[in-house]
Design an enzyme around this catalytic site. Structure first.
Site, mmCIF file in Angstrom:
data_model
loop_
_atom_site.group_PDB
_atom_site.id
_atom_site.type_symbol
_atom_site.label_atom_id
_atom_site.label_comp_id
_atom_site.label_asym_id
_atom_site.label_seq_id
_atom_site.Cartn_x
_atom_site.Cartn_y
_atom_site.Cartn_z
ATOM 1 N N LYS A 11 0.821 -1.218 0.000
ATOM 2 C CA LYS A 11 0.000 0.000 0.000
ATOM 3 C C LYS A 11 0.859 1.274 0.000
ATOM 4 C CE LYS A 11 -4.020 -2.104 2.292
ATOM 5 N NZ LYS A 11 -4.973 -1.927 3.428
ATOM 6 N N TYR A 51 -12.547 -1.317 -3.481
ATOM 7 C CA TYR A 51 -13.026 -1.463 -2.100
ATOM 8 C C TYR A 51 -14.541 -1.283 -1.978
ATOM 9 C CZ TYR A 51 -8.327 -1.776 -0.097
ATOM 10 O OH TYR A 51 -7.063 -2.183 0.267
ATOM 11 N N ASN A 114 -1.927 0.442 6.697
ATOM 12 C CA ASN A 114 -1.402 -0.806 7.264
ATOM 13 C C ASN A 114 -0.556 -1.635 6.302
ATOM 14 O OD1 ASN A 114 -3.498 -1.634 5.700
ATOM 15 N ND2 ASN A 114 -4.658 -2.639 7.327
ATOM 16 N N HIS A 117 -2.224 -5.275 1.613
ATOM 17 C CA HIS A 117 -3.540 -5.895 1.445
ATOM 18 C C HIS A 117 -3.332 -7.394 1.278
ATOM 19 C CE1 HIS A 117 -7.594 -6.689 -0.066
ATOM 20 N NE2 HIS A 117 -7.015 -7.465 -0.972
ATOM 21 N N GLU A 128 -9.906 -9.989 -7.286
ATOM 22 C CA GLU A 128 -8.929 -8.904 -7.110
ATOM 23 C C GLU A 128 -7.762 -9.029 -8.086
ATOM 24 O OE1 GLU A 128 -10.139 -8.376 -2.391
ATOM 25 O OE2 GLU A 128 -8.177 -9.194 -2.897
HETATM 26 N N1 UDP Z 1 -9.571 0.120 7.470
HETATM 27 C C1 UDP Z 1 -9.598 1.330 8.129
HETATM 28 N N2 UDP Z 1 -10.255 1.398 9.338
HETATM 29 C C2 UDP Z 1 -10.876 0.325 9.907
HETATM 30 C C3 UDP Z 1 -10.857 -0.894 9.212
HETATM 31 C C4 UDP Z 1 -10.187 -0.965 8.000
HETATM 32 O O1 UDP Z 1 -9.048 2.315 7.653
HETATM 33 O O2 UDP Z 1 -11.456 0.456 10.989
HETATM 34 C C5 UDP Z 1 -8.867 0.029 6.179
HETATM 35 C C6 UDP Z 1 -7.520 -0.684 6.300
HETATM 36 O O3 UDP Z 1 -6.617 -0.096 5.357
HETATM 37 C C7 UDP Z 1 -7.907 -2.098 5.892
HETATM 38 C C8 UDP Z 1 -8.921 -1.838 4.785
HETATM 39 O O4 UDP Z 1 -9.656 -0.717 5.256
HETATM 40 O O5 UDP Z 1 -6.781 -2.849 5.459
HETATM 41 C C9 UDP Z 1 -9.880 -2.976 4.503
HETATM 42 O O6 UDP Z 1 -10.494 -3.379 5.719
HETATM 43 P P1 UDP Z 1 -10.636 -4.902 6.101
HETATM 44 O O7 UDP Z 1 -11.563 -4.985 7.263
HETATM 45 O O8 UDP Z 1 -10.975 -5.693 4.882
HETATM 46 O O9 UDP Z 1 -9.163 -5.285 6.648
HETATM 47 P P2 UDP Z 1 -8.052 -6.229 6.023
HETATM 48 O O10 UDP Z 1 -8.755 -7.351 5.292
HETATM 49 O O11 UDP Z 1 -7.220 -5.375 5.108
HETATM 50 O O12 UDP Z 1 -7.244 -6.707 7.204
HETATM 51 MG MG MG Z 2 -10.183 -7.293 3.807
#
Ligand code: UDP
Ligand code: MG
Length: 139
Positions: A11, A51, A114, A117, A128
């Site tokens: 990212k 997303y 974070n 992905h 994806e």
């Molecule tokens: N995200 C965020 N705030 C939150 C949860 C998620 O900004 O409270 C962002 C973060 O970059 C995350 C992405 O949205 O990686 C997608 O969320 P998901 O719950 O799918 O998490 P992941 O699968 O990436 O662990």
């Molecule tokens: Mg996710």
């Protein structure tokens, strides 16, 4: 279908911090083979589409802005049990909760920024990967 494949992105925060090499090294050390890879940048429209499943979540606007804020590296990875093993390798969404040694524990800035992905299912890995790579780009 592609039960041995997953999809990842390095990212914008991790690209900006010059951690592409460190993250790819962790991915290779964990036994993943790179099937397809590209360095690119998403428009806000493209990030919004990628997303879309999160469009009702409160963080969606910020997520789209962040994911289109700079270049990313997109890749399709191959390994037995790829989806689950890759989620283990990257750690919890929030780096404060990510296990020691995971990519997010090492390189993520915050729960939003974070570092990486990782697909959450075989079905989404396929969707994806297809979002970023044409058929000839993903052998
Ligand atoms: N995200 C965020 N705030 C939150 C949860 C998620 O900004 O409270 C962002 C973060 O970059 C995350 C992405 O949205 O990686 C997608 O969320 P998901 O719950 O799918 O998490 P992941 O699968 O990436 O662990
Ligand atoms: Mg996710």
């Amino acid at each position: 279908m592609a039960t041995n494949r997953t999809f990842t992105m390095v990212k914008p925060d991790a690209v900006e911090a010059n951690n592409i090499g460190n993250i790819l090294a962790k991915i290779n050390e964990a036994g993943f083979r790179i099937v397809a890879m590209k360095y690119t940048r998403l428009s806000a429209e493209q990030a919004g589409k990628f997303y879309e499943v999160h469009s009702e979540r409160p963080f969606y606007g910020e997520l789209v802005e962040y994911m289109s804020s700079g270049p990313i590296v997109a890749a399709i990875l191959e390994k037995d049990n790829a989806v689950a093993d890759f989620r283990t390798l990257i750690g919890a969404t929030d780096p404060a909760e990510a296990a020691e040694g995971t990519i997010r524990a090492l390189y993520a800035e915050s729960k939003a920024k974070n570092a990486v992905h990782g697909s959450d299912s075989d079905e989404n890995a396929e969707i994806e990967g297809n979002f970023f790579f044409s058929q000839v780009e993903r052998p």
